[in-house]
Structures are given as structure tokens and as C-alpha cells.
Design an enzyme around this catalytic site. Structure first.
Site, PDB file in Angstrom:
ATOM      1  N   LEU A 138       1.451 -11.029   4.985  1.00 41.91           N
ATOM      2  CA  LEU A 138       1.109 -10.887   6.314  1.00 41.91           C
ATOM      3  C   LEU A 138       1.928  -9.446   6.712  1.00 41.91           C
ATOM      4  CD1 LEU A 138       1.076 -14.508   7.528  1.00 41.91           C
ATOM      5  CD2 LEU A 138      -0.932 -12.824   7.040  1.00 41.91           C
ATOM      6  N   ASP A 139       1.832  -8.379   5.805  1.00 39.22           N
ATOM      7  CA  ASP A 139       2.840  -7.330   6.047  1.00 39.22           C
ATOM      8  C   ASP A 139       2.534  -6.436   6.783  1.00 39.22           C
ATOM      9  OD1 ASP A 139       0.845  -6.724   4.187  1.00 39.22           O
ATOM     10  OD2 ASP A 139       2.021  -6.168   2.653  1.00 39.22           O
ATOM     11  N   THR A 140       2.558  -6.723   8.127  1.00 39.09           N
ATOM     12  CA  THR A 140       2.737  -5.806   9.109  1.00 39.09           C
ATOM     13  C   THR A 140       3.919  -5.250   9.019  1.00 39.09           C
ATOM     14  OG1 THR A 140       1.322  -6.990  10.917  1.00 39.09           O
ATOM     15  CG2 THR A 140       2.711  -5.554  11.781  1.00 39.09           C
ATOM     16  N   VAL A 141       4.097  -3.759   9.271  1.00 37.19           N
ATOM     17  CA  VAL A 141       5.504  -2.936   9.405  1.00 37.19           C
ATOM     18  C   VAL A 141       6.008  -2.552  10.530  1.00 37.19           C
ATOM     19  CG1 VAL A 141       5.040  -2.304   6.681  1.00 37.19           C
ATOM     20  CG2 VAL A 141       4.453  -0.839   9.090  1.00 37.19           C
TER      21      VAL A 141
END
Length: 420
Positions: free
Chosen positions: A232-235
Site C-alpha cells: 500500500l505504498d503511498t510515499v
């Protein structure tokens, strides 16, 4: 502040809820003395997402975090504002094909990329955000420009400038303000396209055939880990500059196969990021950026909750209790089997420098932490004095259950700062 160690000991922290089990992990204290010479100082902490990060791609995730830190520090050393530095870090993260932001973002149900991003300035408390934006390579650049334009005051005829735009309106505003557009096809990578086709097949199979739920769930989990599609790689990033001003930003392509027009936490006020300088009621300046399942983060307004909690004396304990009580055990998520999310936080305050008797300098004490309920979270951090950034993939210890357990790590950095 001295924090306890015990990364892989498996020793548990006392749970504040029957639903949550907290995993005790290593917390390293870093002491950095930064002289104020020609280059300005500052500190940056970034994340490449909370979710599942396969060992096979660990090098790529760490590398992009390192580059993002370096870009932010270059800005800070040149005297840039905290907001400029945090935006520079996000652009670097968005440009990586390995993150779910900007280039290589997850595709929605129609096979299109729609991005969310936001940024907040702790000094002015201004905020800029875009949602469901297509055709722009770096969504955070539009959010940053919205923030900057908003700081100029009212528009002609007394109109209030927008701070949050979505869809076609956000795209047109960006182009009108000189931000270059790009063909949607150039933002799709072979990795994101392959993931879309794989997930689309799973969805079609699930809709056509009634099958055993447990078997299907196991097959999905196995595939997610093999292909790294479970992230769930929101940065995001948080920054403090040499004057003690803080800023935070976040960017995301959203969930895979999301409905067109869906807007997640990365664009929403108080959910994706938060930044607030010290004030009459706030002894600490704080900055927060979140990652994880957007709906979980929206319903708990996690970024703002963490920021407020960090005004307590013990930052480590305050963050742990917030993740347990305000997130995992939140009444707003009572129906969820597992609550998935992660945060990076930074707080700073001024104190007298013991090594320098000069009246025009103080020490800026910066405490930084990251915490997650997901299997892993990739972070990087760097001060203006450091020769290179440090990176780390934090993981839950063996036996800890994602969605029900909390990992927390962090450190301390000391910077010399001019007295205002």
C-alpha cells in the site's frame, strides 16, 4: 530522550487494547552535531510506503529513499523553505517506477492512472492537494503550487483561491499554471501494467465463480508477496529546515483496481499529512506523513491525531498509544478484520546549546519516528551534515500479526539553529 532497544527480541510492549498487540522494536538514538557555516542545516525523513516489501526489491526501495533524502537536503543546504525541500523529496519518490505514486502508479478499474497528493506548511498552516489527477507526471508539484498560490491571498474580485482540486479541474489548473502535462501512457510501466492484468484476472474469476474463500484468500496473499503487489505504498516525507519550520507531504496512486474518481487519504486534510510549527499551545513543531489503506486512514484522520499526540512529553509512548488506541482499536474501524497503515513523524524544539556559548545560536532537537501495522515499511533519513542518507526496511517481528500489531522505531538528531 533515551528509547529502549530490542528489535528481534520478540518481547512485547503492554497492549492498551484487547484488539492490539504491540511489538517492541529497536529504537536507535542518533546524535548529530551540525555546525552552521556557509550551508544551511535541516533534516528529512521519507517513506516509500507501508505494506509488504519483498526482499528481492529491497535494494530498489532503499535506493529511491536515499535519492529522495539527498534531493531534500540539497534544497535545505541552499537555504530553501521546508515546503520546497519536502516537495523535492516527493518528486524523486514519484519518479521511481517502484513506488505507487506518479510514474508506475496502480491502475484503476479502467486501466487508468489517477493520483492523489498533498502538502502542508507548518509555518503558515496552508495546505494544497489534488485528487484523482491524470496526465501530470508529478502530482505533488500541483499540490505545492496550489499551496504557494494560496499564500498570495485572494484572487480577483475577492475570490478565495482553491486549496484542493480534483480530476479534470485539477489537470486544467495545473496546465494553466505552467505545469507540463504528459501522455498517460508514459506513466504506465511494464510492472504496473502486468500487475493490472494479473489483478483484473483475479477479479473476473472471483466475480464469475463461487469458490472456497479461504483457498482464494491464500492464493491472493501468496501472489501478492511473490509479485510485491500487496504494498500500500503511498510515499511521503517530513522536513525541518534550519529555522525550525516544518513541512509534510504525501503522494499516492491509490489502491489497485480502485473505482475511477476514488480519492484516498493522500489528498485529504488531516489524513495524509500534517505539519504545524510550535505555538502558544504547542511546545513542539510536528510533521506527519501517512501510508496504508486510504479508507482506514481517512476514517481515523490519523495524520492530525499523531501530530496532536506528539505534544506529549514522551514522543515514543505517545505515538505507540495513538497507533493502538486511535487506529487499531478505533471505533470507526470496529468492523475491520485488520487495520493497515503506517506513519513517519518528526517533532522538534529549540534548546540551549551546551557546546556553544554564542547568544545567536541554539540547538534544534529533532526526534523522528516511524510506526506501522503492516508487515513492513521502508524509510530513509538524513541531516544536512550527513554524507549520505540512511535507509531501513522496518518489519514486524516473527509471530506478529499485520493489522493487529504495531512496530515503532526512530531516533534523535541535534542541529545548530540561528535564534529568530
Amino acid at each position: 530522550m533515551i528509547m529502549e532497544k530490542g528489535m528481534n527480541s520478540g518481547e512485547g510492549l503492554p497492549s492498551r487494547s484487547s484488539q492490539a498487540s504491540a511489538a517492541k522494536v529497536t529504537v536507535k538514538e542518533l546524535e548529530t552535531q551540525q555546525p552552521c557555516k556557509e550551508k544551511r542545516g535541516g533534516f528529512v525523513l521519507v517513506h516509500a510506503g507501508a505494506g509488504y516489501h519483498s526482499e528481492s526489491k529491497a535494494k530498489e526501495y532503499k535506493h529511491v529513499c536515499k535519492r529522495a533524502c539527498q534531493k531534500a537536503i540539497e534544497k535545505l543546504q541552499a537555504g530553501a523553505l521546508a515546503t520546497d525541500a519536502v516537495a523535492a523529496a516527493l518528486v524523486e519518490l514519484e519518479d521511481s517506477p517502484f513506488t505507487n505514486a506518479g510514474i508506475g502508479s496502480n491502475l484503476n478499474l479502467l486501466g487508468e492512472i489517477e493520483c492523489d497528493a498533498s502538502i502542508m506548511d507548518g509555518k503558515s498552516l496552508n495546505f494544497g492537494a489534488v485528487g484523482a489527477l491524470s496526465g501530470i507526471k508529478n502530482p505533488v508539484s500541483v499540490a505545492h503550487r496550489l499551496l504557494c498560490e494560496g499564500q498570495k491571498g485572494k484572487l480577483s474580485a475577492g475570490r478565495i483561491p482553491p486549496c484542493f482540486l480534483v480530476g479534470e479541474g485539477a489537470y486544467r489548473w495545473a496546465v494553466d499554471h505552467g505545469i507540463p502535462s504528459c501522455p498517460p501512457s508514459t506513466m504506465t510501466t511494464r510492472f504496473s501494467l502486468a500487475a493490472f492484468k494479473r489483478n483484473k484476472r483475479k477479479l473476473e474469476l472471483a466475480e464469475r465463480v463461487e469458490t472456497d474463500f479461504i483457498q482464494l484468500k491464500r492464493r491472493r496473499q501468496s501472489s501478492a508477496k511473490e509479485n510485491d503487489s500487496g504494498t500500500l505504498d503511498t510515499v511521503g516525507a517530513v522536513v525541518v529546515d534550519h529555522e525550525g519550520n516544518v513541512a509534510a507531504a504525501v503522494s499516492s496512486g491509490g489502491l489497485a483496481l480502485k473505482h475511477p474518481g476514488r480519492v484516498g487519504q493522500a489528498a485529504l486534510y488531516g489524513c495524509g499529512c500534517w505539519a504545524e510549527n510550535t505555538g502558544a499551545q504547542n511546545p513542539y513543531s510536528t510533521a506527519v506523513s501517512t501510508s496504508g489503506c486510504g479508507e482506514h486512514l481517512v476514517r481515523t484522520i490519523l495524520a492530525r491525531e499523531c501530530s496532536h499526540a506528539l505534544q506529549a512529553e514522551d514522543a515514543h509512548q505517545a505515538l505507540l498509544e495513538t497507533m493502538q488506541n486511535k487506529f487499531i482499536s478505533s471505533p470507526f474501524l470496529a468492523c475491520e478484520d485488520g487495520v493497515l497503515g503506517g506513519v513517519i513523524v518528526l517533532r522538534s524544539c529549540r534548546c540551549s546549546s551546551e557546546s556553544d556559548s554564542s547568544q545567536d545560536k541554539q540547538t534544534l532537537l529533532v526526534e523522528f519516528l516511524w510506526s506501522h501495522t503492516t508487515e513492513s515499511m521502508c524509510v530513509g533519513y538524513m541531516s544536512a551534515q550527513d554524507g549520505k542518507a540512511k535507509t531501513h526496511i522496518s518489519r514486524l517481528p516473527p509471530g506478529a500479526v499485520a493489522g493487529q500489531s504495531v512496530a515503532i522505531e526512530g531516533g534523535v538528531c541535534r542541529l545548530e539553529s540561528p535564534v529568530n
